[in-house]
Design a protein around this motif. Structure first.
Motif, PDB file in Angstrom:
ATOM      1  N   ARG A  26       0.841  -1.200   0.000  1.00 53.59           N
ATOM      2  CA  ARG A  26       0.000   0.000   0.000  1.00 53.59           C
ATOM      3  C   ARG A  26       0.871   1.243   0.000  1.00 53.59           C
ATOM      4  O   ARG A  26       2.032   1.203   0.418  1.00 53.59           O
ATOM      5  N   LEU A  27       0.277   2.329  -0.480  1.00 54.25           N
ATOM      6  CA  LEU A  27       0.888   3.638  -0.318  1.00 54.25           C
ATOM      7  C   LEU A  27       0.504   4.095   1.080  1.00 54.25           C
ATOM      8  O   LEU A  27      -0.683   4.243   1.385  1.00 54.25           O
ATOM      9  N   ARG A  28       1.474   4.263   1.921  1.00 61.89           N
ATOM     10  CA  ARG A  28       1.199   4.682   3.287  1.00 61.89           C
ATOM     11  C   ARG A  28       0.845   6.167   3.292  1.00 61.89           C
ATOM     12  O   ARG A  28       1.509   6.973   2.670  1.00 61.89           O
ATOM     13  N   THR A  29      -0.190   6.480   4.017  1.00 65.15           N
ATOM     14  CA  THR A  29      -0.647   7.863   4.099  1.00 65.15           C
ATOM     15  C   THR A  29      -0.069   8.516   5.333  1.00 65.15           C
ATOM     16  O   THR A  29      -0.121   7.953   6.418  1.00 65.15           O
ATOM     17  N   GLY A  30       0.458   9.690   5.140  1.00 66.81           N
ATOM     18  CA  GLY A  30       0.948  10.478   6.259  1.00 66.81           C
ATOM     19  C   GLY A  30       0.231  11.807   6.263  1.00 66.81           C
ATOM     20  O   GLY A  30      -0.723  12.023   5.521  1.00 66.81           O
ATOM     21  N   GLY A  31       0.663  12.691   7.053  1.00 65.68           N
ATOM     22  CA  GLY A  31       0.086  14.029   7.060  1.00 65.68           C
ATOM     23  C   GLY A  31      -1.249  14.091   7.771  1.00 65.68           C
ATOM     24  O   GLY A  31      -1.624  13.215   8.541  1.00 65.68           O
ATOM     25  N   HIS A  32      -1.984  15.137   7.451  1.00 68.14           N
ATOM     26  CA  HIS A  32      -3.218  15.454   8.164  1.00 68.14           C
ATOM     27  C   HIS A  32      -4.441  15.384   7.264  1.00 68.14           C
ATOM     28  O   HIS A  32      -5.491  15.905   7.620  1.00 68.14           O
ATOM     29  N   GLY A  33      -4.305  14.790   6.087  1.00 72.21           N
ATOM     30  CA  GLY A  33      -5.414  14.691   5.162  1.00 72.21           C
ATOM     31  C   GLY A  33      -5.397  15.811   4.134  1.00 72.21           C
ATOM     32  O   GLY A  33      -4.442  16.582   4.035  1.00 72.21           O
TER      33      GLY A  33
END
Length: 182
Positions: free
Chosen positions: A38-45
């Motif tokens: 998967r593409l890991r999601t970071g940040g705050h959206g």
């Protein structure tokens, strides 16, 4: 309801400035083990803004899409910065990309894209009661603002330059609850 799979191991596969690919070793409730990437999601959206002006037009932008190697029509959008809530981010992106701010902002819905492969979540925000206000953005060139009548959305949905699924979904959601300005 089936229990969620057990995460056995997470492994970083690759990383760039924008993307982090992760392998997930999972065990499902029936004992089957599988590896997913998967593409890991970071940040705050992120936010996508449906801004409707006093002429009952949605404000689109024309910007370069590196993935398609072409210019596209889409809605203003951007990341939620640390310390921002979604409404603040939406109003900032609106000012950076179309030169307007909104006195009225409302949350429409959260959208995901390819959730089997990435955890990216996008908050759709409806912006009304617009007024001129600009902020310096991070775009490499000025964006062209294209007002489009809400009464002609059917034409927009088949326009060759307007193909981003998230923008189409956002406009369909807003169209369902939209009442023209007086």
């Amino acid at each position: 309801m089936t229990a969620k799979p057990e995460i056995l191991k997470l492994t970083k596969v690759a990383s760039s400035r924008l993307f982090h690919i992760e392998a997930m070793d999972l065990r499902f409730s029936n004992g089957t083990e599988r590896r997913y990437e998967r593409l890991r999601t970071g940040g705050h959206g992120a936010v996508m803004i449906v801004a409707i002006n006093e002429h009952d037009e949605v404000l689109l932008i024309r910007e370069y899409a590196a993935g398609l190697e072409d210019y596209v029509l889409t809605l203003p959008k951007g990341l939620i910065d640390p310390g921002e809530d979604m409404m603040t981010a939406a109003n900032r992106e609106l000012q950076e990309e179309v030169g307007f701010a909104a006195r009225e902002l409302s949350h429409v819905r959260q959208l995901t894209a390819a959730p089997n492969y990435m955890g990216h979540r996008l908050e759709v925000i409806l912006a009304r009661d617009l007024y001129p206000s600009s902020l310096e953005g991070d775009e490499p060139e000025p964006l062209e603002v294209v007002p489009w009548p809400m009464s002609r959305l059917a034409e927009l949905f088949i326009h060759d330059e307007f193909s981003e699924g998230r923008a189409i979904a956002a406009l369909c959601l807003v169209q369902q609850r939209h009442s023209p300005a007086d």
